[in-house]
Design a protein around this motif. Structure first.
Motif, PDB file in Angstrom:
ATOM      1  N   LYS A  72     -82.051  59.797 -76.524  1.00 14.06           N
ATOM      2  CA  LYS A  72     -81.050  60.121 -75.500  1.00 14.06           C
ATOM      3  C   LYS A  72     -80.858  58.940 -74.550  1.00 14.06           C
ATOM      4  O   LYS A  72     -79.737  58.638 -74.128  1.00 14.06           O
ATOM      5  N   ARG A  89     -78.692  56.351 -76.299  1.00 12.57           N
ATOM      6  CA  ARG A  89     -77.270  56.734 -76.277  1.00 12.57           C
ATOM      7  C   ARG A  89     -76.673  56.541 -74.886  1.00 12.57           C
ATOM      8  O   ARG A  89     -75.513  56.124 -74.750  1.00 12.57           O
ATOM      9  N   THR A  90     -77.474  56.836 -73.841  1.00 20.15           N
ATOM     10  CA  THR A  90     -76.990  56.646 -72.473  1.00 20.15           C
ATOM     11  C   THR A  90     -76.687  55.188 -72.191  1.00 20.15           C
ATOM     12  O   THR A  90     -75.690  54.846 -71.550  1.00 20.15           O
ATOM     13  N   ARG A 145     -75.744  52.979 -74.348  1.00 16.63           N
ATOM     14  CA  ARG A 145     -74.499  52.619 -75.037  1.00 16.63           C
ATOM     15  C   ARG A 145     -73.283  53.077 -74.235  1.00 16.63           C
ATOM     16  O   ARG A 145     -72.279  52.380 -74.127  1.00 16.63           O
ATOM     17  N   GLU A 146     -73.361  54.287 -73.686  1.00 16.07           N
ATOM     18  CA  GLU A 146     -72.232  54.816 -72.928  1.00 16.07           C
ATOM     19  C   GLU A 146     -71.996  54.018 -71.656  1.00 16.07           C
ATOM     20  O   GLU A 146     -70.860  53.899 -71.195  1.00 16.07           O
ATOM     21  N   THR A 169     -76.735  46.877 -81.169  1.00 19.52           N
ATOM     22  CA  THR A 169     -76.730  47.800 -82.291  1.00 19.52           C
ATOM     23  C   THR A 169     -77.962  47.602 -83.162  1.00 19.52           C
ATOM     24  O   THR A 169     -78.613  48.570 -83.594  1.00 19.52           O
ATOM     25  N   ASP A 204     -80.895  48.990 -81.321  1.00 17.67           N
ATOM     26  CA  ASP A 204     -80.921  50.444 -81.392  1.00 17.67           C
ATOM     27  C   ASP A 204     -81.501  50.913 -82.723  1.00 17.67           C
ATOM     28  O   ASP A 204     -82.333  51.820 -82.777  1.00 17.67           O
ATOM     29  N   ARG A 236     -84.974  53.003 -83.210  1.00 20.07           N
ATOM     30  CA  ARG A 236     -85.051  54.297 -83.873  1.00 20.07           C
ATOM     31  C   ARG A 236     -86.075  54.261 -85.010  1.00 20.07           C
ATOM     32  O   ARG A 236     -86.904  55.175 -85.167  1.00 20.07           O
TER      33      ARG A 236
END
Length: 377
Positions: free
Chosen positions: A224, A227-228, A230-231, A241, A244, A248
């Motif tokens: 999460k 993703r935050t 990235r936003e 990328t 990320d 993961r």
């Protein structure tokens, strides 16, 4: 005296004392005994050296003297005592024949170290998972709730509980009122002891499932945060990328190692208790199951320093400080910056900077503190 001889003597109805006439010797041939010892000695060395390094790193590296590491150090002490006391006692029980080892009144004493230290190790792993999950889920409340004094109290209660639980079998009376000979000859003679073993066997899978849930929550929080980030970025670069994807992958691998090691090392012990209590056993099958499950449970004390120590850069720095101190100041290199961070370090650092620059409310602060706590995964 051979295994068959003392088994026959112990099962002889005319032997009222249940003790064979010649009651000293090895349980196996000399070749099997040596093989057994050779199998245990490398494991014993790794357990003692690995956990001793973790403890010394905590002593020498001041950066490690934080409340978040108290449970890790207590776990290292537990695993160190497992190697020092539990393994030799288990080896003595499996390899020798004597009244002290095989008597119903004294045999249980040799399992006290395993019940105490191995049980303590399991609970430490469980509380480490709870502590890490709490630090990520409630990052602002965590420093106020988890203080040094409270953590010391929790660790003390863990030790007291495990010592108390290990002493319970000593207070269960012998139902037959006699001193039986137990070496691989009907060891399940006490129904009260069977209840304790079944309780242990039942709770181990529950602990495993609980740990899976806790680490799944931590993994979800980590993703999460990614993703935050990235936003919050106008456009994710190719480097971000790749970071990320790497985060993961490494995160999943780390979680799989933690949960998988616990399951592989401890779930067979649950099977052993059920097998000893309910399954029709033979001498050979009983010895095989006991040897494999005990070896796996002791292996967990070797794996814990690797998972919770070596994967942490601060602990690796502490290891190097220990080696330098004990090798006349020889330099062992520095912690490589590329390897320093754990599964989410690069993403977490960027996220923390972005949040601190753009957000000032409580939710933003909580997100920032939680991102720092991700370093402990």
């Amino acid at each position: 005296m051979s295994m068959e001889a003392y088994l026959n003597a112990s099962l002889d109805p005319g032997n009222s004392s249940m003790f064979p006439p010649d009651d000293y010797g090895l349980a196996f041939s000399l070749r099997i005994t040596i093989l057994y010892i050779l199998m245990y000695v490398p494991l014993w060395v790794c357990i003692v050296v690995g956990n001793l390094m973790v403890i010394l790193a905590f002593v020498y590296n001041k950066e490690l003297r934080r409340v978040q590491n108290y449970l890790l150090i207590s776990l290292a002490v537990t695993d160190l005592l497992t190697g020092i006391f539990s393994m030799p006692a288990s080896l003595l029980v499996r390899l020798t024949i004597s009244p002290l080892v095989c008597s119903a009144s004294t045999r249980i004493n040799f399992f006290m170290p395993s019940l105490t230290f191995c049980g303590s190790s399991i609970y430490h792993l469980l509380f480490i998972a709870i502590d890490r999950c709490s630090s990520l889920t409630y990052p602002l409340k965590y420093p106020r709730l988890v203080t040094s004094r409270r953590m010391v109290r929790v660790i003390s209660l863990l030790w007291i509980y495990n010592v108390w639980f290990a002493l319970i079998p000593l207070y269960i009376p012998n139902p037959a009122g006699e001193d039986r000979w137990l070496c691989y000859a009907n060891e399940n003679y006490n129904n009260e002891l069977d209840v304790i073993y079944i309780l242990i066997a039942s709770f181990l899978p529950i602990y495993f499932l609980f740990m899976m849930i806790l680490y799944a929550i931590m993994l979800y929080i980590a993703f999460k945060h990614i993703r935050t980030q990235r936003e919050m970025s106008n456009q994710a670069s190719s480097l971000q990328t790749r970071n990320d994807t790497r985060a993961r992958t490494r995160g999943i691998v780390t979680m799989a190692i933690v949960v998988g090691a616990f399951g592989i090392c401890w779930l067979p012990t649950s099977f052993k208790f059920f097998y000893e209590t309910y399954a029709p056993t033979t001498k050979e099958s009983l010895i095989t199951v006991q040897t494999i499950t005990e070896y796996l449970s002791f292996t967990n004390s070797m794996v814990n320093p690797l998972i919770y120590g070596y994967f942490n850069c601060q602990f690796r720095i502490g290891f190097k400080m220990v080696l330098e101190r004990w090798s006349c100041g020889r330099k062992w290199g520095r912690c490589n910056r590329d390897d320093e961070e754990n599964a989410y370090s690069t993403e977490v650092t960027n996220l923390a900077l972005s949040v601190s620059a753009e957000s000032t409310n409580e939710r933003s602060s909580e997100r920032r503190v939680s991102s720092v706590n991700l370093r402990s995964l």
